[in-house]
Write a protein that holds these residues in place. Structure first.
Motif, short mmCIF file in Angstrom:
data_model
loop_
_atom_site.label_atom_id
_atom_site.label_comp_id
_atom_site.label_asym_id
_atom_site.label_seq_id
_atom_site.Cartn_x
_atom_site.Cartn_y
_atom_site.Cartn_z
N GLU A 257 0.67 -1.19 -0.13
CA GLU A 257 0.00 -0.03 0.07
C GLU A 257 0.83 1.14 -0.03
O GLU A 257 0.52 2.26 -0.62
N LYS A 258 2.05 1.20 0.53
CA LYS A 258 2.80 2.37 0.62
C LYS A 258 3.15 2.78 -0.90
O LYS A 258 3.70 3.99 -0.74
N ARG A 261 1.91 6.15 -1.63
CA ARG A 261 2.42 7.48 -1.04
C ARG A 261 3.77 7.83 -1.62
O ARG A 261 4.35 8.71 -1.07
N ASN A 265 3.05 10.60 -6.58
CA ASN A 265 1.76 10.57 -6.83
C ASN A 265 1.22 9.54 -7.57
O ASN A 265 0.22 10.09 -8.58
#
Length: 354
Positions: A257-258, A261, A265
């Motif tokens: 999921e990182k 980040r 973007n």
């Protein structure tokens, strides 16, 4: 991601189920081999799981390409050919392991071997988005496939409106003095050239070569991508999955999921489109618009990414590359023997880069 065991019941048809039982037995045979002191990298176990997870991926994602179950059935044929009635089944299992190693080497090399920076064009072009003559010349040159990676980058930049196709951020060298976010971009390939082992790969090499027309820099194989995202793409940290019923639209799937980040973007959904100005110029000149990244190549590349992680192949390569970089010489006490053994199993290894 650690190597994930093959499930007992994958939900295949009868032919696939018979082949799956052979893979489960080969996996069972590979387990003690991978627990041995000389098998730090679990090469044999990963090799079997590469085959198994590819088989399941081709079955589960059959609607994502125009080839249906072609690759699924070709892989079944390859696995089945390892077994003969006149030889012990263990010999067949050993051949399956070798087959898995071959596929792992080819696929990881094909997708990871072209990760270096895009060469600087021979002509000194600055701020091409404001250079009408350069754009016009580039569009005229799109009648044929680019002859080099540098030429492919220029054509892709024009096609993509000078933006990273994943983040939508403008290319640093193309925006002049506009006060907007920018990023350094590279020319990212879905596939690079296949090696010499063209009689294997369950027909994958034939499929890719037919889609590319023998031209690896074909724009259907190229994406404009920021430096950071290009690296993560080559490391299989993310991939693209087509959105049903929406042309050239893809959801980004990431290993972690990182990933979302990152400073560049990355968006969770992207739609690939040819720049409107380019479309207008092509219409004016009576030319076909440049091709967007090919949905079939994207789907096959995504299968490679999914399988690389769930099988443990991607993690194995990262560990091998790290250990190779930290080991200048082979130790006389035998402590580096597992590394040497695995490097030999994965030869030719010098074309896999970080």
């Amino acid at each position: 991601m650690p190597s994930t065991p093959l499930p007992e019941s994958p939900g295949f048809d009868a032919e696939g189920t018979r082949t799956w039982q052979l893979l489960l037995r080969a996996e069972k045979m590979a387990m003690p081999l991978s627990r041995a002191a000389t098998s730090k990298y679990k090469d044999q176990l990963v090799a079997v799981r590469v085959l198994g997870w590819f088989l399941k991926d081709f079955w589960d994602h059959t609607s994502r390409t125009d080839f249906g179950l072609l690759l699924y059935h070709r892989l079944i044929t390859e696995i089945s050919s390892c077994y003969h009635t006149e030889q012990p089944v263990e010999v067949g299992h050993s051949k399956v392991i070798q087959l898995g190693l071959s596929y792992s080497n080819q696929l990881l090399r094909v997708c990871r071997s072209d990760t270096g920076p895009t060469p600087t064009p021979s002509s000194d072009v600055s701020h091409p988005s404001f250079d009408a003559m350069m754009v016009d010349s580039t569009i005229n040159g799109m009648k044929t496939a680019p002859k080099s990676k540098s030429e492919a980058k220029i054509q892709a930049l024009v096609r993509d409106g000078y933006r990273c196709m994943i983040s939508g951020i403008l290319d640093y060298d193309s925006v002049g003095d506009q006060d907007v976010p920018v990023t350094m971009t590279q020319c990212a390939h879905l596939f690079s050239e296949f090696g010499q082992d063209k009689d294997k790969m369950f027909g994958l090499n034939e499929v890719v070569q037919s889609l590319l027309g023998g031209q690896v820099n074909n724009l259907g194989n190229v994406l404009t991508m920021s430096d950071a995202l290009h690296r993560k793409f080559d490391e299989y940290e993310f991939w693209l999955e087509e959105v049903d019923g929406q042309l050239n639209t893809y959801d980004l799937r990431a290993r972690h999921e990182k990933f979302f980040r990152l400073a560049d973007n990355p968006r969770r959904r992207v739609k690939f489109e040819v720049d409107q100005g380019v479309l207008a110029l092509c219409a004016e000149k009576g030319l076909l618009p440049p091709p967007l990244p090919n949905r079939n190549l994207i789907a096959i590349r995504s299968a490679c990414a999914r399988v690389a992680h769930v099988s443990g192949a991607a993690e194995l390569v990262v560990q091998l590359l790290r250990d190779r970089g930290e080991t200048s010489v082979m130790a006389s006490d035998g402590s580096t023997a597992p590394l040497l053994t695995s490097l030999l199993l994965h030869a030719p290894f010098d074309r896999i880069t970080t």
